[in-house]
Write a protein that holds these residues in place. Sequence first.
Motif, PDB file in Angstrom:
ATOM      1  N   LYS A 298       5.830  12.577  19.922  1.00 17.68           N
ATOM      2  CA  LYS A 298       4.383  12.323  20.014  1.00 17.68           C
ATOM      3  C   LYS A 298       3.675  12.433  18.666  1.00 17.68           C
ATOM      4  O   LYS A 298       2.512  12.032  18.532  1.00 17.68           O
ATOM      5  N   ASP A 299       4.343  12.998  17.658  1.00 18.25           N
ATOM      6  CA  ASP A 299       3.780  13.117  16.312  1.00 18.25           C
ATOM      7  C   ASP A 299       4.776  12.583  15.308  1.00 18.25           C
ATOM      8  O   ASP A 299       5.991  12.745  15.478  1.00 18.25           O
TER       9      ASP A 299
ATOM     10  N   ILE B 179       6.462   6.783  16.789  1.00 18.63           N
ATOM     11  CA  ILE B 179       5.801   7.380  17.948  1.00 18.63           C
ATOM     12  C   ILE B 179       6.424   6.829  19.236  1.00 18.63           C
ATOM     13  O   ILE B 179       6.722   5.635  19.347  1.00 18.63           O
ATOM     14  N   GLY B 180       6.621   7.710  20.230  1.00 19.19           N
ATOM     15  CA  GLY B 180       7.060   7.268  21.551  1.00 19.19           C
ATOM     16  C   GLY B 180       8.541   6.996  21.688  1.00 19.19           C
ATOM     17  O   GLY B 180       8.969   6.343  22.639  1.00 19.19           O
ATOM     18  N   ILE B 181       9.357   7.502  20.766  1.00 19.26           N
ATOM     19  CA  ILE B 181      10.812   7.328  20.891  1.00 19.26           C
ATOM     20  C   ILE B 181      11.323   8.298  21.950  1.00 19.26           C
ATOM     21  O   ILE B 181      11.067   9.496  21.868  1.00 19.26           O
TER      22      ILE B 181
ATOM     23  N   ALA C 216       6.650  15.524  23.731  1.00 18.59           N
ATOM     24  CA  ALA C 216       6.021  15.560  25.048  1.00 18.59           C
ATOM     25  C   ALA C 216       7.089  15.361  26.118  1.00 18.59           C
ATOM     26  O   ALA C 216       8.067  14.637  25.904  1.00 18.59           O
ATOM     27  N   ILE C 217       6.891  16.019  27.264  1.00 13.53           N
ATOM     28  CA  ILE C 217       7.803  15.885  28.409  1.00 13.53           C
ATOM     29  C   ILE C 217       7.156  15.004  29.464  1.00 13.53           C
ATOM     30  O   ILE C 217       6.016  15.223  29.854  1.00 13.53           O
ATOM     31  N   PHE C 218       7.896  14.006  29.923  1.00  9.73           N
ATOM     32  CA  PHE C 218       7.520  13.227  31.095  1.00  9.73           C
ATOM     33  C   PHE C 218       8.409  13.688  32.251  1.00  9.73           C
ATOM     34  O   PHE C 218       9.630  13.561  32.174  1.00  9.73           O
ATOM     35  N   ASP C 219       7.790  14.212  33.285  1.00 13.22           N
ATOM     36  CA  ASP C 219       8.526  14.719  34.452  1.00 13.22           C
ATOM     37  C   ASP C 219       8.246  13.784  35.621  1.00 13.22           C
ATOM     38  O   ASP C 219       7.213  13.895  36.289  1.00 13.22           O
ATOM     39  N   PRO C 220       9.132  12.805  35.896  1.00  6.00           N
ATOM     40  CA  PRO C 220       8.818  11.768  36.887  1.00  6.00           C
ATOM     41  C   PRO C 220       8.852  12.288  38.325  1.00  6.00           C
ATOM     42  O   PRO C 220       9.586  13.220  38.650  1.00  6.00           O
ATOM     43  N   THR C 221       8.052  11.660  39.172  1.00  2.00           N
ATOM     44  CA  THR C 221       8.074  11.944  40.606  1.00  2.00           C
ATOM     45  C   THR C 221       9.256  11.217  41.234  1.00  2.00           C
ATOM     46  O   THR C 221      10.006  10.507  40.558  1.00  2.00           O
ATOM     47  N   ASN C 222       9.403  11.357  42.563  1.00  4.58           N
ATOM     48  CA  ASN C 222      10.528  10.703  43.247  1.00  4.58           C
ATOM     49  C   ASN C 222      10.340   9.185  43.371  1.00  4.58           C
ATOM     50  O   ASN C 222      11.219   8.499  43.879  1.00  4.58           O
ATOM     51  N   LYS C 223       9.207   8.682  42.906  1.00  4.20           N
ATOM     52  CA  LYS C 223       8.994   7.233  42.920  1.00  4.20           C
ATOM     53  C   LYS C 223       9.286   6.576  41.566  1.00  4.20           C
ATOM     54  O   LYS C 223       9.140   5.360  41.426  1.00  4.20           O
TER      55      LYS C 223
END
Length: 443
Positions: free
Chosen positions: A90-91, A98-100, A118-125
Motif C-alpha cells: 500500500k506504500d 502500489i497494489g502488488i 494491507a490485508i484483504f480478508d475475503p468473504t465466502n462470496k
Amino acid sequence: MTAIPSVVQLAYGDLPEGWDIQKLKFFATIRTSNVDKTVSDDEIPVELCNYTDVYYNDRIVPSMEFMRGSATAAEIRKFRLQFGQVIITKDSEGWDDIGIPALVTEDMPGVLCGYHLAIFDPTNKLDGNYLSWLCRSAPLNNQFKTAANGVTRFGLGQHAMKNAYIALPPIKTQRRIAAFLDEKTARIDALIEKKRALLDRLAEKRQALITQTVTKGLDAGVQMKPSGLNWLGEIPEHWNVRRLRFFMACRTINGLYKPKEQFDNSGVPFIQMGEAFRSESFQGGTEDRVLATEDEVKQWGLHEGDFLIARRSLVFDGSGKSVRIESISEPHLFESSMIRLRIKNPEKYSRFLSYYFQSQVGRAFFLAITKQVTISGIDSQQLKNIPTLLPPAKEAHDISNFLMDAERRFGEIVQRIETSVVRLKEYRSALITTVVNGESLPN
C-alpha cells in the motif's frame, strides 16, 4: 444502487451473463497494518511478513524466512495471516509498485502482516486466489495506482481500497479462473526463468571468453611461460607482467566533492557512481551538472581512454569496478567515490586494459586490495601495484578487436532474449486481465 463510473465500465468491458461489478468492501474486510519492526520486551515474539516478502512473491507460504518481531495480543488477533487472505503493498517510492498482491496459502498464526501492507480478508462470496489475480489485472490494479497519493513516496488509503470496483463472477467461476491462471502463468514463469538462466550462462561465457583471451591471447599454439602469479598461471612467452603504474600517464586522482549549492543546470556534466557503471564504457549521459572553475575542469576533466575506478562501494563486489571513457562531446567531471586512471598511449592499450579489468583475473586483483570495513574501499597507492599483462601493442589491438566483435554478437543474442522476456511478461499481464474480465474463460 450507486452508478458505476464510466471509466470503470470501460476498463472491465462487457462482462459475461451472471457477472457483476461491485465495490470490494462488500466482499472483503480491509485492514492496513501498523505492526512495525521494533522489538519490545513487553510484547509477544512474532514473525513479520514484510513489504519485500509480498513484493517478490506471488504467494506467502510457511517455509519462507520471516523477520523476527514483536506485537501486542490485539495486534496478533488483528493481523495474523490466515488461509485465503490477500496482502498488497500500500506504500511505495513509486506509484507503479502500489497494489502488488500475494496470496496467503495457509493459516500462520505466528506470522503477522507488517507495516506498509494491507490485508484483504475475503468473504465466502469472493475466492482469495481469484482476488489475488484480480489485484494483478489492469482494471483493479490501475484503480489502486491512480488512487495512491504522494510525490516522493506514495500511499494508498483504506477508502480507496474499499471503494475499488471488482469484476465478480459466481464463486465456482472464480475458482475455475484462478486454477486456470495458476497453471498458465506457471508455464509462462517457467519459460521466463529458462530465458533468464540462459542470460546468466551467456554472461558466464562472455566472462570466460574475456579472461581466456586477455591472459592467453588469440594463438592457441603459442609457446607459454609461467607468469609467476598463481591467479594468472601461464602466459604467452613473449608477453610481460607489469604493475599498473607502468601504463599510467600521470598520478591517480580521486573525484570531486560538490556541495548542493553548486549543482546547476548550466554547469559541467557531473558523473555519479550509478551513471558511470551502467556498462563497461561511458559515452555520456548524466543527470547532474555542477558549477566548476577552469582549473577544476583541467584537473578533473575526463579524456577518451581514461578509466574511472570505483574507490568505495556499499557492497564488496562493487569495489574496483572499472569503466572506460569513450568519446564525449564536452568536458565531464566525476564524483568523489571514484578514481581517475589515465593511461599512456591509450590508443594502444586502453581497450585491452578495459577487458583485462573486466576479466576474472583482473577482478580478483582489484578485490584483493579492497579493504572491508563499513564501506568496501580501494587505496589508490595499492591500485598502482596491481599486476597487469603487457602483450605487444599490435596483439593488444587485435585482442581488443576480437573481443569487441564477440561483444556485439553477445549483445545481439542478449537483446533478442531480453525482448522475448518482455513480450512474455506483457502476454502474462494481458492474459490475466483478459481472463478475469471474462473475455476468454477457461473451459
